[in-house]
Design an enzyme around this catalytic site. Sequence first.
Site, PDB file in Angstrom:
ATOM      1  N   ASP A  42      17.604  -7.317 -22.455  1.00 43.00           N
ATOM      2  CA  ASP A  42      18.629  -8.301 -20.843  1.00 43.00           C
ATOM      3  C   ASP A  42      18.361  -8.271 -19.775  1.00 43.00           C
ATOM      4  O   ASP A  42      19.687  -8.090 -19.013  1.00 43.00           O
ATOM      5  CB  ASP A  42      20.122  -7.157 -21.839  1.00 43.00           C
ATOM      6  CG  ASP A  42      20.679  -8.098 -23.177  1.00 43.00           C
ATOM      7  OD1 ASP A  42      19.805  -8.768 -23.382  1.00 43.00           O
ATOM      8  OD2 ASP A  42      21.839  -7.548 -23.704  1.00 43.00           O
ATOM      9  N   HIS A 270      -6.989  -4.518  -5.174  1.00 41.53           N
ATOM     10  CA  HIS A 270      -5.689  -4.519  -5.514  1.00 41.53           C
ATOM     11  C   HIS A 270      -5.010  -3.631  -5.938  1.00 41.53           C
ATOM     12  O   HIS A 270      -4.250  -3.794  -6.947  1.00 41.53           O
ATOM     13  CB  HIS A 270      -5.337  -6.339  -6.182  1.00 41.53           C
ATOM     14  CG  HIS A 270      -5.676  -7.651  -5.647  1.00 41.53           C
ATOM     15  ND1 HIS A 270      -5.940  -8.883  -5.830  1.00 41.53           N
ATOM     16  CD2 HIS A 270      -5.374  -7.182  -3.812  1.00 41.53           C
ATOM     17  CE1 HIS A 270      -6.044  -9.596  -5.224  1.00 41.53           C
ATOM     18  NE2 HIS A 270      -5.822  -8.672  -3.946  1.00 41.53           N
ATOM     19  N   ASP A 287      -0.876  -0.362   1.751  1.00 43.04           N
ATOM     20  CA  ASP A 287      -0.852  -1.484   2.458  1.00 43.04           C
ATOM     21  C   ASP A 287       0.789  -1.299   1.544  1.00 43.04           C
ATOM     22  O   ASP A 287       0.861  -2.079   0.396  1.00 43.04           O
ATOM     23  CB  ASP A 287      -2.048  -1.904   1.737  1.00 43.04           C
ATOM     24  CG  ASP A 287      -1.823  -3.727   2.403  1.00 43.04           C
ATOM     25  OD1 ASP A 287      -0.766  -4.896   2.425  1.00 43.04           O
ATOM     26  OD2 ASP A 287      -2.616  -4.465   2.038  1.00 43.04           O
ATOM     27  N   ASP A 298       3.573  -7.224   6.885  1.00 52.47           N
ATOM     28  CA  ASP A 298       1.925  -6.454   5.838  1.00 52.47           C
ATOM     29  C   ASP A 298       1.424  -6.129   6.367  1.00 52.47           C
ATOM     30  O   ASP A 298       1.132  -6.545   7.441  1.00 52.47           O
ATOM     31  CB  ASP A 298       1.310  -8.005   5.503  1.00 52.47           C
ATOM     32  CG  ASP A 298       0.104  -7.565   4.529  1.00 52.47           C
ATOM     33  OD1 ASP A 298       0.001  -6.751   4.168  1.00 52.47           O
ATOM     34  OD2 ASP A 298      -0.351  -9.009   4.504  1.00 52.47           O
ATOM     35  N   HIS A 381     -13.874  -9.124   2.045  1.00 50.66           N
ATOM     36  CA  HIS A 381     -12.842 -10.463   2.351  1.00 50.66           C
ATOM     37  C   HIS A 381     -12.416 -10.924   3.719  1.00 50.66           C
ATOM     38  O   HIS A 381     -12.882 -10.584   4.361  1.00 50.66           O
ATOM     39  CB  HIS A 381     -11.240  -9.549   1.096  1.00 50.66           C
ATOM     40  CG  HIS A 381     -10.592  -7.764   2.469  1.00 50.66           C
ATOM     41  ND1 HIS A 381     -10.584  -8.268   3.772  1.00 50.66           N
ATOM     42  CD2 HIS A 381     -10.166  -6.681   2.255  1.00 50.66           C
ATOM     43  CE1 HIS A 381      -9.958  -7.376   3.931  1.00 50.66           C
ATOM     44  NE2 HIS A 381     -10.069  -6.570   3.728  1.00 50.66           N
ATOM     45  N   HIS A 385      -4.178 -14.414   7.158  1.00 49.68           N
ATOM     46  CA  HIS A 385      -3.807 -15.068   6.351  1.00 49.68           C
ATOM     47  C   HIS A 385      -2.365 -15.361   7.236  1.00 49.68           C
ATOM     48  O   HIS A 385      -1.739 -14.848   7.822  1.00 49.68           O
ATOM     49  CB  HIS A 385      -2.952 -14.613   4.760  1.00 49.68           C
ATOM     50  CG  HIS A 385      -2.751 -13.728   4.731  1.00 49.68           C
ATOM     51  ND1 HIS A 385      -1.778 -13.418   4.618  1.00 49.68           N
ATOM     52  CD2 HIS A 385      -3.481 -12.206   4.545  1.00 49.68           C
ATOM     53  CE1 HIS A 385      -1.517 -11.877   4.753  1.00 49.68           C
ATOM     54  NE2 HIS A 385      -2.698 -11.388   4.483  1.00 49.68           N
ATOM     55  N   HIS A 392       1.535 -14.296   1.830  1.00 48.28           N
ATOM     56  CA  HIS A 392       1.046 -15.169   2.339  1.00 48.28           C
ATOM     57  C   HIS A 392       1.750 -16.666   2.218  1.00 48.28           C
ATOM     58  O   HIS A 392       1.392 -17.353   1.201  1.00 48.28           O
ATOM     59  CB  HIS A 392      -0.128 -15.237   0.750  1.00 48.28           C
ATOM     60  CG  HIS A 392      -1.175 -13.383   0.756  1.00 48.28           C
ATOM     61  ND1 HIS A 392      -1.938 -13.620  -0.745  1.00 48.28           N
ATOM     62  CD2 HIS A 392      -1.143 -12.992   1.870  1.00 48.28           C
ATOM     63  CE1 HIS A 392      -2.239 -12.721   0.159  1.00 48.28           C
ATOM     64  NE2 HIS A 392      -1.855 -11.703   0.910  1.00 48.28           N
ATOM     65  N   GLU A 434      -6.790  -8.246   9.636  1.00 47.93           N
ATOM     66  CA  GLU A 434      -6.576  -6.977   8.141  1.00 47.93           C
ATOM     67  C   GLU A 434      -8.620  -6.801   7.996  1.00 47.93           C
ATOM     68  O   GLU A 434      -8.607  -6.954   7.117  1.00 47.93           O
ATOM     69  CB  GLU A 434      -6.154  -6.843   7.120  1.00 47.93           C
ATOM     70  CG  GLU A 434      -5.882  -8.621   6.200  1.00 47.93           C
ATOM     71  CD  GLU A 434      -5.479  -8.490   5.509  1.00 47.93           C
ATOM     72  OE1 GLU A 434      -5.205  -7.558   5.167  1.00 47.93           O
ATOM     73  OE2 GLU A 434      -4.273  -9.370   5.623  1.00 47.93           O
ATOM     74  N   TYR A 438     -15.379  -0.691   2.756  1.00 47.56           N
ATOM     75  CA  TYR A 438     -15.169   0.101   1.183  1.00 47.56           C
ATOM     76  C   TYR A 438     -16.439  -0.086   0.823  1.00 47.56           C
ATOM     77  O   TYR A 438     -17.591  -1.096   0.996  1.00 47.56           O
ATOM     78  CB  TYR A 438     -14.717  -1.397   0.120  1.00 47.56           C
ATOM     79  CG  TYR A 438     -13.601  -2.120   0.877  1.00 47.56           C
ATOM     80  CD1 TYR A 438     -11.734  -1.269   1.068  1.00 47.56           C
ATOM     81  CD2 TYR A 438     -13.734  -3.127   1.508  1.00 47.56           C
ATOM     82  CE1 TYR A 438     -11.153  -2.207   1.710  1.00 47.56           C
ATOM     83  CE2 TYR A 438     -11.912  -3.822   2.458  1.00 47.56           C
ATOM     84  CZ  TYR A 438     -11.115  -3.633   1.945  1.00 47.56           C
ATOM     85  OH  TYR A 438     -10.372  -3.567   2.605  1.00 47.56           O
ATOM     86  N   ARG A 455      -8.597   0.542   5.722  1.00 46.77           N
ATOM     87  CA  ARG A 455      -8.712  -1.434   6.215  1.00 46.77           C
ATOM     88  C   ARG A 455      -7.409  -0.795   6.946  1.00 46.77           C
ATOM     89  O   ARG A 455      -6.236  -0.346   6.862  1.00 46.77           O
ATOM     90  CB  ARG A 455      -8.032  -1.713   5.220  1.00 46.77           C
ATOM     91  CG  ARG A 455      -7.480  -3.494   5.522  1.00 46.77           C
ATOM     92  CD  ARG A 455      -6.448  -4.416   3.950  1.00 46.77           C
ATOM     93  NE  ARG A 455      -6.084  -3.878   3.562  1.00 46.77           N
ATOM     94  CZ  ARG A 455      -6.029  -3.707   1.654  1.00 46.77           C
ATOM     95  NH1 ARG A 455      -7.501  -3.386   1.785  1.00 46.77           N
ATOM     96  NH2 ARG A 455      -5.341  -3.761   0.984  1.00 46.77           N
ATOM     97  N   GLU A 457      -4.247  -3.084   9.575  1.00 52.71           N
ATOM     98  CA  GLU A 457      -3.697  -4.559   9.284  1.00 52.71           C
ATOM     99  C   GLU A 457      -2.792  -4.547   9.804  1.00 52.71           C
ATOM    100  O   GLU A 457      -1.270  -3.927   9.821  1.00 52.71           O
ATOM    101  CB  GLU A 457      -2.936  -4.951   7.760  1.00 52.71           C
ATOM    102  CG  GLU A 457      -2.679  -6.287   7.316  1.00 52.71           C
ATOM    103  CD  GLU A 457      -2.440  -6.707   5.976  1.00 52.71           C
ATOM    104  OE1 GLU A 457      -2.772  -6.164   5.505  1.00 52.71           O
ATOM    105  OE2 GLU A 457      -2.405  -7.671   5.996  1.00 52.71           O
TER     106      GLU A 457
HETATM  107  N1  GLY Z   1      -0.560  -7.101   1.514  1.00 48.10           N
HETATM  108  C1  GLY Z   1      -1.970  -8.665   1.012  1.00 48.10           C
HETATM  109  C2  GLY Z   1      -2.323  -8.585   1.573  1.00 48.10           C
HETATM  110  O1  GLY Z   1      -2.352  -8.323   2.959  1.00 48.10           O
HETATM  111  O2  GLY Z   1      -2.502  -9.728   1.826  1.00 48.10           O
HETATM  112 MN    MN Z   2      -2.378  -9.202   4.670  1.00 47.25          MN
HETATM  113 MN    MN Z   3      -1.631  -6.360   3.111  1.00 49.58          MN
END
Ligand code: GLY
Ligand code: MN
Ligand code: MN
Length: 486
Positions: A42, A270, A287, A298, A381, A385, A392, A434, A438, A455, A457
């Site tokens: 529920d 992730h 993050d 972000d 990466h 974005h 995103h 960003e 790593y 990282r 960002e």
């Molecule tokens: N937090 C998601 C990204 O940095 O793309």
């Molecule tokens: Mn991002």
């Molecule tokens: Mn991020």
Amino acid sequence: MTLLNPSAVYAKRRAAIGRALQAAGGGVALLPTAPELVRNRDADFPYRHDSYFYYLTGFDEPGAWLVISASGKAGQRGKAAQGTIQSTLFCRPKDLEREIWDGIRLGPEAAPAALGVDAAFSLDVLDEQMPALLANQPAVWFPFATHKGLETQVDGWLNKVRAKARQGVECPHSQHDLCRLLDEMRLFKDAHEIAILRRAGQISAGAHVRAMQTSAAMLRAGKTGPGSVKDGLREYHLEAELLHEFRRHGAQFPAYTSIVAAGANACVLHYRAGNAELHPGQLCLIDAGCELDGYASDITRTFPADGKFSPAQRILYDIVQASQEAAVAVTRPGQRFNDPHDAATRVLIEGMLDTGLLAKTKHGNVDDVLASGVYKQFYMHRTGHWMGMDVHDCGDYTEPGSAPQDSGEKDAQGQPLLKKPSRILQPGMVLTVEPGLYVRPAKGVPKKFWDIGIRIEDDALVTAQGCELLTRGVPVKSSEIEALMR
Ligand code: GLY
Ligand code: MN
Ligand code: MN
């Protein structure tokens, strides 16, 4: 239901879509909001509206549809438009019994005044009204491949229109993806959106500051001192600080699942905040960003859990920070979307060669490493974005109307890979910057760098002169982070 914004903002956007439909020969655009989703038994997931629907209505109740009908021609060169643009909303009807349980509904009677739509009906008559709205219209526009079952629903309504052919009723003869129009509009943020994005960025920056300060204070307190945590400082403690700060400033949700990664966990891109303990001497990567009134933020920061970088951590941190500076310097009108990535990657590669992460004797110079792609062991990466209502966000990453060109890459058959050139940055676009490094344990990689994941960002609004970083309420330089945590 909360009406956060003056309805004129949304009326203006609906009019722009109406004019685009007119320019394409007229037609009807239809758009549902997001469904409610059951989490288990529920319990539902917290409701989140559909971004496109909210962009055109400012209405955040479930069970709603927007229809924009546009007939006639768009105005050209100063001439007024000939024809009409009408917006119709379908929403849940007033229902005292359901409102006692679930909360007040706006209802179709109040919707035109509250939202500025021309007409509103109960959701109960959607199937009855939609064929009438589609009758004698040349085209129907709806979002393709985004709402489960929508195509089948549209087919059903079109069949009902077609069934009236002998009575002289015409059925739309073309279907178009409404996302094509909306994605391009949403890529350029208007003043209303920029104000919310700025505020979202400020709140999230404050949350990162709070997490950094809490981390230092709790590690200083140890397991027994005042403000200490008996079982040690854990990732979820810092996640709780973030959520506290988001919510206490009115942000409705995190914009995405927060990453709080202790030490080696930062090398899992992730990773979600878990229960790993943070120790003095370790780095912590966070993050996280809030969603405020439908808009994301972000931010990533990486900081020493106890407030002091070790020499090896500082070396890598300062490389990432320099790479971000290089990327920010080319985040300005006229540059392409890929330029910040290319600038950051060059600085990161220089750092990899200088520190021995990559041996110069084996891998050559920066250009050699770029060509071989071996840097992807440590930077796998992209550097950013689009960001907006969705973290995103939508929007074309290649320049519309441009011809595919040799990208310098090869396809599976070894032939030159043709790609459209990347998007030219223009004022009003919002993107993240960003870069990261790593370092997983591996043969040939200096041990002092093992398990370091970094990282940094920020969210950048492209302005006429360059860019405005919306998220710099939290420090970014290693010395400034140390000062904050002292
Ligand atoms: N937090 C998601 C990204 O940095 O793309
Ligand atoms: Mn991002
Ligand atoms: Mn991020």
